[in-house]
Write a protein that holds these residues in place. Structure first.
Motif, short mmCIF file in Angstrom:
data_model
loop_
_atom_site.label_atom_id
_atom_site.label_comp_id
_atom_site.label_asym_id
_atom_site.label_seq_id
_atom_site.Cartn_x
_atom_site.Cartn_y
_atom_site.Cartn_z
N LYS A 99 5.71 78.09 36.22
CA LYS A 99 4.93 79.17 36.81
C LYS A 99 5.20 80.51 36.14
O LYS A 99 4.72 81.55 36.60
CB LYS A 99 5.22 79.28 38.30
N ALA A 100 5.98 80.47 35.05
CA ALA A 100 6.25 81.69 34.27
C ALA A 100 6.81 82.79 35.16
O ALA A 100 6.42 83.96 35.06
CB ALA A 100 4.99 82.17 33.56
N LEU A 101 7.75 82.45 36.03
CA LEU A 101 8.32 83.42 36.95
C LEU A 101 9.42 84.22 36.27
O LEU A 101 10.18 83.70 35.45
CB LEU A 101 8.89 82.72 38.18
N ASP A 102 9.48 85.51 36.65
CA ASP A 102 10.54 86.39 36.16
C ASP A 102 11.75 86.19 37.10
O ASP A 102 11.85 86.81 38.15
CB ASP A 102 10.06 87.84 36.18
N SER B 133 5.32 81.87 45.29
CA SER B 133 5.28 83.01 44.37
C SER B 133 4.02 82.90 43.49
O SER B 133 3.67 81.80 43.04
CB SER B 133 6.52 83.04 43.48
N ARG C 219 1.80 83.15 40.10
CA ARG C 219 2.14 82.86 38.71
C ARG C 219 2.47 84.16 37.99
O ARG C 219 1.75 85.15 38.08
CB ARG C 219 0.98 82.15 38.03
N GLY C 220 3.59 84.16 37.28
CA GLY C 220 4.03 85.35 36.57
C GLY C 220 4.75 86.36 37.45
O GLY C 220 5.12 87.44 36.97
N GLY C 221 4.95 86.03 38.74
CA GLY C 221 5.62 86.95 39.65
C GLY C 221 7.13 86.98 39.43
O GLY C 221 7.67 86.33 38.54
N ALA C 222 7.79 87.75 40.29
CA ALA C 222 9.25 87.90 40.19
C ALA C 222 9.92 87.12 41.32
O ALA C 222 9.40 87.07 42.44
CB ALA C 222 9.63 89.37 40.26
#
Length: 470
Positions: A340-343, A377, A379-382
């Protein structure tokens, strides 16, 4: 196998054995004292006999030249012979042992007077044998004086022991039967008291035995003695734990049957549809795979929920570092974070944060919180995780950028099967977290983050007691 003594037997032995030993020792002591008193009394008779003989002596001459004469008929001793049970013999001698009167075969006294004689006379008592019989002998050094002289006579009076032995046996028999009666009375009273004292124990055992097999309600024993209250309270607590365990097992079986029935019915319908060719094969397989995956997740989480209750009944735990357990789980879910490309940010205090728990509990707690945060969360969230100590509590915080939860859902989100997303969730993740936290004497809370009147994320915060033995 040797059966252990009952409580009544232990009480009886513990009470009667010391009492019986005391009675035996006391009987021996009283017998000796009585025998000593009887011996003193008979010795006084012997002394009186010796004095009677001494009063009938005459002397001519002085000191070494003194010549003693004795006119003592044997009948003079008959007054001291009791009931013809004993015989008395005498001998009168000069100081050098020369026989004057009496029985010559009675050995002359060669002893010495005691430093402190028991009577106001020069007298000594000793035991000997005469004519093959044991005798008691009194020796009196009798000064003899007359108008014609002065000298010293040695008067020996011996008595056979029949009367003394008869008295000793009588004293012993009287002592024994009295003590036996006393022991019997004490034993009877003790048995009666022990029976009454242990009656509540038997009544309690009978009441528990009469219960139905599934009756684990608290024990009602208001009349139980104070000594039994700890056992009654402990038994009640054990029954309470058993009742909770049985209720949990019943609820688990009921919920399992109810929750697994739906995905299995869906799976059956999908298989039948695929066989009829209602949908393309690839689509049917995808749908079947999704159903199997949800059913597998549900089964795994239900087993996890059951395992929490199992570990709750097993208080043995170890001291673990919370940050290390969370770090290991974060590595396990890293593919989901990347998908999900999470930070992702993991913050662990430099100082170790120790808690007492089962390792599986800590890892399952962190895994469920992270799965929920990843799932909700964007996608791309923290997504941030922090582990630190706060006072006497260890704190695990999971922060995501999801949509948060409504107040209505917050009230029931920790209940089993209360999923926020009924399509992709089973509703057990947060229930498992709550059960784990309660088992570890902690607390868990879900807190919305707001900005501009809108929900911008959710914080899941867990507090666990810090271990104090590290």
């Amino acid at each position: 196998m040797i059966r252990p003594f009952s409580l009544r037997a232990r009480l009886l032995v513990g009470i009667l054995a010391p009492v019986a030993l005391f009675i035996v020792i006391n009987s021996v002591s009283l017998y000796r004292q009585s025998l000593a008193a009887a011996t003193t009394a008979y010795d006084r008779t012997l002394l009186a006999s010796a004095k009677t003989i001494g009063e009938q002596l005459d002397v001519e001459g002085y000191d070494e030249d003194a010549s003693l004469r004795a006119i003592v008929p044997y009948s003079a001793l008959e007054a001291f012979e009791a009931d013809n049970k004993s015989r008395m013999f005498y001998r009168v001698s000069a100081q050098d042992g020369e026989m004057i009167s009496g029985f010559a075969e009675l050995p002359f006294w060669r002893g010495k007077l005691p430093d402190r004689p028991p009577y106001a006379a020069l007298v000594d008592f000793y035991d000997a044998r005469f004519r093959e019989q044991p005798v008691r002998v009194a020796v009196l050094l009798q000064p003899v004086a007359s108008a014609r002289g002065r000298g010293m006579a040695v008067v020996q009076v011996a008595e056979t022991l029949e009367l003394r032995e008869t008295l000793a046996r009588k004293l012993l028999v009287d002592m024994l039967w009295r003590q036996l009666v006393l022991l019997a009375v004490i034993a009877g009273v003790t048995v009666f008291v022990v029976q009454r004292a242990t009656r509540p124990v038997r009544q309690l055992g009978e009441a528990i035995e009469a219960r139905a097999a599934d009756d684990l309600s608290p024990i009602d024993a208001p009349d139980a003695p104070r000594e039994l209250r700890p056992m009654v309270d402990a038994t009640t607590r054990v029954m309470g734990r058993l009742q909770r365990l049985l209720d949990h097992q019943k609820r688990f079986v009921r919920d399992s049957a109810h929750q697994l029935r739906t995905p299995l019915a869906v799976l059956k319908a999908q298989v039948q549809s695929a066989r009829r060719g209602d949908v393309p094969t690839a689509q049917a397989l995808d749908e079947i795979g999704e159903t199997v995956e949800r059913a597998t997740l549900l089964a795994n989480q239900m087993l996890s929920l059951a395992k929490v209750e199992q570990l709750r009944q097993q208080p043995e735990s170890v001291t673990l570092e919370l940050g290390e357990a969370v770090r290991q789980v974060a590595l396990d879910v890293s593919p989901l974070l990347a998908d999900k490309a999470l930070d992702f940010e993991l913050s662990v205090d430099a100082a170790p944060v120790w808690v007492r728990a089962h390792r599986w509990m800590l890892q399952e707690l962190a895994r469920n919180l992270l799965h929920n945060a990843i799932k909700h969360s964007p996608r791309g969230g923290a997504l941030a995780v922090r582990v630190h100590a706060e006072g006497d509590m260890a704190v695990l915080g999971v922060r995501d950028d999801g949509p948060g939860i409504s107040d209505e859902l917050r009230q029931r989100l920790f209940a089993p099967f209360a999923a926020g997303d009924l399509v992709s969730g089973s509703g057990l993740g947060l229930a498992i977290c709550r059960e784990i936290v309660l088992a570890l004497d902690g607390r868990i809370a879900l807190e919305n983050r707001e900005a501009g009147g809108q929900h911008v994320g959710l914080d899941a915060v867990v507090h666990l007691p810090l271990a104090r033995d590290t």
